[in-house]
Each structure stands twice: as structure tokens, then as C-alpha cells.
Write a protein that holds these residues in place. Structure first.
Motif, PDB file in Angstrom:
ATOM      1  N   GLY A  56      17.200  13.978  75.448  1.00 36.09           N
ATOM      2  CA  GLY A  56      16.738  15.232  74.860  1.00 36.09           C
ATOM      3  C   GLY A  56      16.391  16.245  75.918  1.00 36.09           C
ATOM      4  N   ARG A  57      15.604  17.229  75.500  1.00 33.20           N
ATOM      5  CA  ARG A  57      15.173  18.261  76.442  1.00 33.20           C
ATOM      6  C   ARG A  57      13.642  18.227  76.558  1.00 33.20           C
ATOM      7  N   GLY A  58      13.177  18.360  77.781  1.00 31.54           N
ATOM      8  CA  GLY A  58      11.726  18.363  78.023  1.00 31.54           C
ATOM      9  C   GLY A  58      11.071  17.014  77.818  1.00 31.54           C
ATOM     10  N   LEU A  59      11.856  15.946  77.779  1.00 28.89           N
ATOM     11  CA  LEU A  59      11.269  14.622  77.528  1.00 28.89           C
ATOM     12  C   LEU A  59      10.595  14.063  78.784  1.00 28.89           C
ATOM     13  N   ASP A  60      10.902  14.657  79.953  1.00 28.01           N
ATOM     14  CA  ASP A  60      10.262  14.175  81.181  1.00 28.01           C
ATOM     15  C   ASP A  60       8.767  14.473  81.190  1.00 28.01           C
ATOM     16  N   THR A  61       8.322  15.389  80.324  1.00 31.92           N
ATOM     17  CA  THR A  61       6.886  15.678  80.253  1.00 31.92           C
ATOM     18  C   THR A  61       6.276  15.141  78.958  1.00 31.92           C
ATOM     19  N   ALA A  62       7.030  14.333  78.207  1.00 34.67           N
ATOM     20  CA  ALA A  62       6.486  13.767  76.964  1.00 34.67           C
ATOM     21  C   ALA A  62       5.266  12.894  77.270  1.00 34.67           C
ATOM     22  N   THR A  63       4.271  13.002  76.415  1.00 34.78           N
ATOM     23  CA  THR A  63       3.048  12.215  76.615  1.00 34.78           C
ATOM     24  C   THR A  63       2.949  11.073  75.613  1.00 34.78           C
ATOM     25  N   GLU A  64       3.738  11.184  74.518  1.00 39.11           N
ATOM     26  CA  GLU A  64       3.612  10.193  73.449  1.00 39.11           C
ATOM     27  C   GLU A  64       4.832  10.302  72.541  1.00 39.11           C
ATOM     28  N   LEU A  65       5.208   9.192  71.902  1.00 41.47           N
ATOM     29  CA  LEU A  65       6.217   9.221  70.846  1.00 41.47           C
ATOM     30  C   LEU A  65       5.550   8.756  69.566  1.00 41.47           C
TER      31      LEU A  65
END
Ligand SMILES: [Ca+2]
Ligand SMILES: [Ca+2]
Length: 259
Positions: A56-65
Motif C-alpha cells: 500500500g501507500r504510507g504503510l511504513d508509518t503504520a502504527t496498528e492494523l
């Protein structure tokens, strides 16, 4: 009462004055929201604990799913990184980042019901609806299956879980049928975000074309129904319409009797 009026007015004015700034902030945040495109592998399995790489996009800064739509389902973020698209791939289609997760689905998870959401610093992504196995017998693609002689034999009905793993990859399957059978061949891929633009062709045992389909019902995913002219072997080939492929170009190929 009269003495409180100016205070109320002042509050009202303050809210009005700050609204445009808030709107601007919201618009800015929206662009920064994470986006889920597709998982690798594409097909999720009820009743199993599975590792998925979410592109996806911006997933490198995801904090939680988060997961919703199935009681008892859990998802855990294991890792995340920037991961630019390869040659000839667009970030629009394959994303610029990925998150690895462990997903647990209950046995009764229903196709169409299970959704994933990525949470980032600016907020939550739009929900992504997982492609979940249904009651059809699941068959794993066995490579190489890139020609009629190397075709992978499959039962009818079945749902093959495969990948157009590289440019110009061709996956060939063989099934047995009876004269007069109406057989439907359908690909599930792009509607679940897969970058694959599948094209399927059905051949008889003499390798004569019975039918082919590229896009159907307004999506790049093909579907067609053929009537078998005699008892015997038949082939289904699946390729990308643009001859492009990669580890993320997953598909589910359903072969079943029509009706
Ligand atoms: Ca393949
Ligand atoms: Ca197509």
C-alpha cells in the motif's frame, strides 16, 4: 441572560473563524492517510493463522492494523518498511510500502465480510475487503505450469490460488469434462487490488480455442462460460494482458459448472 449573549457570540465567531483552517488540515491529513492496496498472498484462509504482506501507500508509518467483520479475528503488525515499486510498476498500482501482519481468521469467516484497516499518524485508511476462501476446493498453483505439456491438472469445481509471478508468465491448467457440460471460468484478482489484469483462454484437447475473456462486468477480471463439445481434457491458460507480472500479481481462478 443579556450579559451572557456576547460570550456566546464570541464563541460562535471563534468557531466560524477557525473552520477553514480545520478544513485545510483535514484535507492535508487525508492525503497522508495510509492506503491498503492488496495482500500477498491475495487469498485469506478461514480457520488459519497466516502471515500476509500488505502492499500500500504510507504503510511504513503504520502504527496498528485492525480487522473487522469476523468474530474472533485478530491481526498483529509484525513489521513495516518503505518498498518502492520495481521496474515497470507504478506506485499507484503496487504501492510504495508494505506491512507484514499475522492474521487469524475464525473458521466461519465469510467472503466479503472481513475488512482490514491500517492506522497511521494521520488517521485510518479506507477499509480493505479481503478475498476470503469460500466452500470451493482450494488448489495451490504448482510452478512451472507454463505450457500445455506442463499443465497442472485440477478438479472441477475448484479455486486455484496462484500468482503471475514474472513478466510473460503463463499459467496453464487442465481439467476433464463431459460433452455438453457448461463450465464457467472466472478470475478474482483486480477487484481485490491485485495489479494483475488477467486474460483467460479455454482450449480443447487439440489446443483449439473454445473461448477467451479479458475484462468482464467493468473490471479487469475475466469470466466466461463455455459448452464442452466432447468428453475429454480441456486447458485454461491465464496470463497478464500486458505481459507484466510480479510476486504481488496474485489471483484466484474459479473453474466450476455453470448454473
Ligand atoms: Ca504462476
Ligand atoms: Ca483483464
Amino acid at each position: 441572560m443579556a450579559t451572557r449573549l456576547p460570550v456566546l457570540l464570541a464563541v460562535g465567531l471563534a468557531v466560524t473563524a477557525s473552520a477553514p483552517a480545520q478544513d485545510r488540515k483535514k484535507d492535508g491529513d487525508k492525503k497522508n492517510l495510509p492506503k491498503l492496496l492488496y495482500p500477498v498472498p491475495l487469498v485469506a484462509k478461514p480457520g488459519e493463522t497466516q502471515k500476509l504482506v500488505l502492499r500500500g501507500r504510507g504503510l511504513d508509518t503504520a502504527t496498528e492494523l485492525k480487522v473487522a467483520g469476523a468474530d474472533g479475528a485478530t491481526v498483529k503488525l509484525l513489521g513495516k518498511k518503505k518498498s518502492p515499486p520495481g521496474n515497470n510498476q507504478s506506485a499507484e498500482k503496487v504501492g510504495d510500502s508494505e506491512a507484514e501482519v499475522e492474521l487469524v481468521l475464525p473458521k466461519d469467516a465469510k467472503p466479503g465480510a472481513v475488512k482490514l484497516v491500517a492506522v497511521g499518524p494521520a488517521g485510518e485508511s479506507e477499509p480493505y475487503t479481503l478475498l476470503v476462501r469460500d466452500d470451493l476446493p482450494a488448489v495451490a498453483e504448482k510452478e512451472p505450469s507454463d505450457g500445455f505439456d506442463a499443465a497442472q491438472a485440477v478438479p472441477v469445481p475448484c479455486a486455484v490460488e496462484g500468482v503471475v509471478g514474472k513478466d510473460k508468465d503463463a499459467d496453464v491448467y487442465r481439467f476433464e469434462g463431459k460433452k455438453g457440460d457448461k463450465v464457467t471460468v472466472e478470475v478474482q484478482a483486480a477487484r481485490w487490488g491485485s495489479p494483475l489484469d488477467a486474460l483467460v483462454t479455454v482450449y480443447d484437447a487439440d489446443r483449439r480455442t473454445l473461448g477467451a475473456a479479458d475484462d468482464a462486468k467493468g473490471s479487469p477480471d475475466p469470466a466466461l462460460t463455455v459448452t464442452l463439445p466432447r468428453d475429454g481434457a480441456y486447458f485454461v491458460t491465464l496470463i497478464d494482458a500486458h505481459d507484466s507480472g510480479g510476486p504481488g500479481s496474485g489471483y484466484r481462478l474459479v473453474i466450476r459448472k455453470a448454473g
